[in-house]
Design a protein around this motif. Structure first.
Motif, mmCIF file in Angstrom:
data_model
loop_
_atom_site.group_PDB
_atom_site.id
_atom_site.type_symbol
_atom_site.label_atom_id
_atom_site.label_comp_id
_atom_site.label_asym_id
_atom_site.label_seq_id
_atom_site.Cartn_x
_atom_site.Cartn_y
_atom_site.Cartn_z
ATOM 1 N N ALA A 101 1.029 95.686 -64.830
ATOM 2 C CA ALA A 101 0.446 94.371 -65.089
ATOM 3 C C ALA A 101 -0.682 94.496 -66.100
ATOM 4 O O ALA A 101 -1.397 95.501 -66.135
ATOM 5 N N GLU A 102 -0.816 93.462 -66.933
ATOM 6 C CA GLU A 102 -1.998 93.342 -67.783
ATOM 7 C C GLU A 102 -3.160 92.881 -66.914
ATOM 8 O O GLU A 102 -3.031 91.907 -66.154
ATOM 9 N N VAL A 103 -4.286 93.567 -67.001
ATOM 10 C CA VAL A 103 -5.424 93.242 -66.155
ATOM 11 C C VAL A 103 -6.706 93.174 -66.971
ATOM 12 O O VAL A 103 -6.866 93.865 -67.981
ATOM 13 N N GLY A 104 -7.597 92.314 -66.502
ATOM 14 C CA GLY A 104 -8.978 92.331 -66.964
ATOM 15 C C GLY A 104 -9.851 92.691 -65.787
ATOM 16 O O GLY A 104 -9.644 92.177 -64.681
ATOM 17 N N THR A 105 -10.807 93.566 -65.973
ATOM 18 C CA THR A 105 -11.664 93.972 -64.865
ATOM 19 C C THR A 105 -13.127 93.923 -65.282
ATOM 20 O O THR A 105 -13.461 94.063 -66.461
ATOM 21 N N ILE A 106 -13.976 93.718 -64.276
ATOM 22 C CA ILE A 106 -15.412 93.793 -64.499
ATOM 23 C C ILE A 106 -16.053 94.478 -63.303
ATOM 24 O O ILE A 106 -15.800 94.109 -62.155
ATOM 25 N N ALA A 107 -16.830 95.512 -63.588
ATOM 26 C CA ALA A 107 -17.594 96.224 -62.567
ATOM 27 C C ALA A 107 -19.029 95.733 -62.644
ATOM 28 O O ALA A 107 -19.655 95.791 -63.708
ATOM 29 N N LEU A 108 -19.521 95.220 -61.523
ATOM 30 C CA LEU A 108 -20.848 94.598 -61.497
ATOM 31 C C LEU A 108 -21.799 95.422 -60.639
ATOM 32 O O LEU A 108 -21.436 95.882 -59.561
ATOM 33 N N ASP A 109 -23.012 95.591 -61.128
ATOM 34 C CA ASP A 109 -24.100 96.204 -60.372
ATOM 35 C C ASP A 109 -25.174 95.150 -60.180
ATOM 36 O O ASP A 109 -26.089 95.023 -61.002
ATOM 37 N N PRO A 110 -25.070 94.332 -59.105
ATOM 38 C CA PRO A 110 -26.075 93.284 -58.923
ATOM 39 C C PRO A 110 -27.494 93.835 -58.784
ATOM 40 O O PRO A 110 -28.438 93.221 -59.290
ATOM 41 N N ALA A 111 -27.642 94.971 -58.103
ATOM 42 C CA ALA A 111 -28.985 95.511 -57.883
ATOM 43 C C ALA A 111 -29.662 95.884 -59.196
ATOM 44 O O ALA A 111 -30.868 95.682 -59.367
ATOM 45 N N GLY A 112 -28.896 96.425 -60.126
ATOM 46 C CA GLY A 112 -29.454 96.837 -61.413
ATOM 47 C C GLY A 112 -29.248 95.838 -62.523
ATOM 48 O O GLY A 112 -29.623 96.093 -63.663
ATOM 49 N N ARG A 113 -28.621 94.693 -62.186
ATOM 50 C CA ARG A 113 -28.284 93.671 -63.174
ATOM 51 C C ARG A 113 -27.568 94.290 -64.379
ATOM 52 O O ARG A 113 -27.957 94.119 -65.537
ATOM 53 N N PRO A 150 -25.972 96.011 -51.670
ATOM 54 C CA PRO A 150 -24.864 95.988 -50.714
ATOM 55 C C PRO A 150 -25.264 96.521 -49.345
ATOM 56 O O PRO A 150 -26.131 97.389 -49.224
ATOM 57 N N VAL A 151 -24.623 95.964 -48.323
ATOM 58 C CA VAL A 151 -24.815 96.399 -46.936
ATOM 59 C C VAL A 151 -23.429 96.623 -46.337
ATOM 60 O O VAL A 151 -22.587 95.720 -46.344
ATOM 61 N N ASP A 152 -23.174 97.822 -45.835
ATOM 62 C CA ASP A 152 -21.867 98.121 -45.251
ATOM 63 C C ASP A 152 -21.662 97.371 -43.941
ATOM 64 O O ASP A 152 -22.604 97.167 -43.163
ATOM 65 N N ARG A 153 -20.412 96.973 -43.691
ATOM 66 C CA ARG A 153 -20.025 96.318 -42.437
ATOM 67 C C ARG A 153 -18.971 97.184 -41.756
ATOM 68 O O ARG A 153 -17.771 97.026 -42.003
ATOM 69 N N PRO A 154 -19.367 98.120 -40.907
ATOM 70 C CA PRO A 154 -18.389 99.006 -40.271
ATOM 71 C C PRO A 154 -17.343 98.246 -39.451
ATOM 72 O O PRO A 154 -16.233 98.748 -39.242
ATOM 73 N N PRO A 241 -17.296 84.811 -54.534
ATOM 74 C CA PRO A 241 -17.580 85.679 -53.381
ATOM 75 C C PRO A 241 -18.455 84.973 -52.354
ATOM 76 O O PRO A 241 -19.325 84.176 -52.709
ATOM 77 N N ASP A 242 -18.220 85.274 -51.094
ATOM 78 C CA ASP A 242 -19.143 84.867 -50.029
ATOM 79 C C ASP A 242 -19.982 86.101 -49.719
ATOM 80 O O ASP A 242 -19.570 86.988 -48.968
ATOM 81 N N TRP A 243 -21.152 86.164 -50.307
ATOM 82 C CA TRP A 243 -21.995 87.352 -50.201
ATOM 83 C C TRP A 243 -22.482 87.596 -48.776
ATOM 84 O O TRP A 243 -22.794 88.722 -48.408
ATOM 85 N N GLU A 244 -22.535 86.541 -47.956
ATOM 86 C CA GLU A 244 -23.084 86.668 -46.601
ATOM 87 C C GLU A 244 -22.068 87.198 -45.598
ATOM 88 O O GLU A 244 -22.444 87.813 -44.598
ATOM 89 N N LEU A 290 -18.243 94.711 -47.224
ATOM 90 C CA LEU A 290 -19.647 94.658 -47.607
ATOM 91 C C LEU A 290 -20.197 93.260 -47.430
ATOM 92 O O LEU A 290 -19.479 92.268 -47.604
ATOM 93 N N THR A 291 -21.457 93.167 -47.072
ATOM 94 C CA THR A 291 -22.234 91.965 -47.303
ATOM 95 C C THR A 291 -23.363 92.373 -48.255
ATOM 96 O O THR A 291 -23.483 93.538 -48.629
ATOM 97 N N TRP A 292 -24.188 91.389 -48.631
ATOM 98 C CA TRP A 292 -25.226 91.668 -49.616
ATOM 99 C C TRP A 292 -26.534 91.028 -49.183
ATOM 100 O O TRP A 292 -26.541 90.037 -48.468
#
Length: 309
Positions: A101-113, A150-154, A241-244, A290-292
């Motif tokens: 498949a043709e894909v577009g991707t974006i990797a985001l680092d919210p903490a570091g903007r 990010p906060v892990d949700r086990p 995204p639902d960050w909560e 994850l939550t944030w």
């Protein structure tokens, strides 16, 4: 920058010219490469989430998210990115990404903007992941990124579909109308797909009805890759995204750009407005494990509405 070397297709060129930003776009376009430099490789390795856009079997565009521990994204070499994850069965892109498949991707680092885009062709790796052969690699500026950690949700389970339909429910409209971030997938005339980030203060993504959304187009990097794609192909897919909770709202439809002054008049910072006609919605629970943390809004965000005089 000559036509022979430009990274832009005719739709992008048309939008750049209409906006009066051709020279700035040429300057920004020098940052678009076809290889992953070492600093970008390190950035990918540290990320926990990858947003990915693609078309389903019916040609509808969707944007979704894949996640994993740090290291689930890797640059195997300067032209190849590996992803140790694939969309779950409940995801509208599960079948599409089970093959090439043709894909577009974006990797985001919210903490570091920080954010980085890798576009190319994806194939399954035979081990439950993906291999992306990159043909466009570039970083974007930190504007409009809300700082979060990010906060892990086990206790998180596998992603599961909790709702699907042709339009937004009342609860989904509320999620959209309070969002401060979304991602948008678009496609160009050559089939290349792109995924981009949009951010602003809550309320910047407006619900006009269960099947209509609108958002302001703020000043950016002057490449106009999203609007350029929409100039030639109206298909679009949004990920909210639902960050909560770790959930996600996936929306597909067709978008158009409104360049008129009245459309942008009530939206501070808007240079133009994009309106999406919704044709499909999928809501996922546990889209990521994850939550944030609560957001620290970007200082670049304009007010979502113009204050009264």
């Amino acid at each position: 920058m000559t036509a022979r070397t430009t990274p832009y297709h005719p739709g992008e060129r048309a939008v750049q010219a209409r906006a009066g930003r051709t020279d700035r776009a040429d300057h920004s376009g020098r940052a678009v490469g076809s290889t992953v430099p070492p600093v970008a490789a390190r950035f990918l390795t540290e990320r926990r989430v990858l947003v990915i856009g693609a078309a389903d079997a019916d040609g509808r565009l969707w944007a979704t998210q894949l996640s994993g521990p740090a290291g689930f994204l890797r640059a195997a070499d300067e032209r190849t990115v590996t992803v140790a994850a694939r969309p779950a069965e409940a995801d509208p892109l599960a079948a599409a990404l089970a093959g090439p498949a043709e894909v577009g991707t974006i990797a985001l680092d919210p903490a570091g903007r920080r954010r980085m885009r890798v576009n190319g062709r994806s194939t399954p790796d035979g081990r439950g992941g993906l291999v992306i052969d990159a043909d466009q690699v570039y970083a974007n500026c930190p504007k409009y990124i809300q700082r979060r950690h990010p906060v892990d949700r086990p206790e998180a389970g596998a992603p599961r579909r909790v709702a699907a339909g042709p339009a937004l429910s009342t609860a989904q409209q509320l999620l959209v109308s309070t969002a401060d971030t979304f991602f948008v997938a678009t496609v160009g005339p050559d089939g290349r797909t792109d995924a981009s980030h949009r951010g602003g203060n809550p309320g910047f993504l407006r619900v006009l009805g269960p099947d209509r959304l609108r958002w302001p187009d703020y000043p950016g990097n002057n490449m106009f890759m999203t609007l350029g794609n929409l100039e030639v192909d109206p298909r679009a897919g949004l990920l909210v995204p639902d960050w909560e909770t770790g959930g996600a709202l996936l929306v597909t439809g067709e978008a158009r750009t409104d360049w008129s002054d009245p459309a942008a008049a009530g939206l501070p910072g808007a240079e133009r407005v994009v309106e999406l006609t919704v044709t499909g919605v999928v809501e996922l629970a546990d889209a990521t494990p994850l939550t944030w943390t609560d957001p620290e809004y970007s200082p670049a965000n304009p007010p979502a509405v113009r204050p009264p005089a």
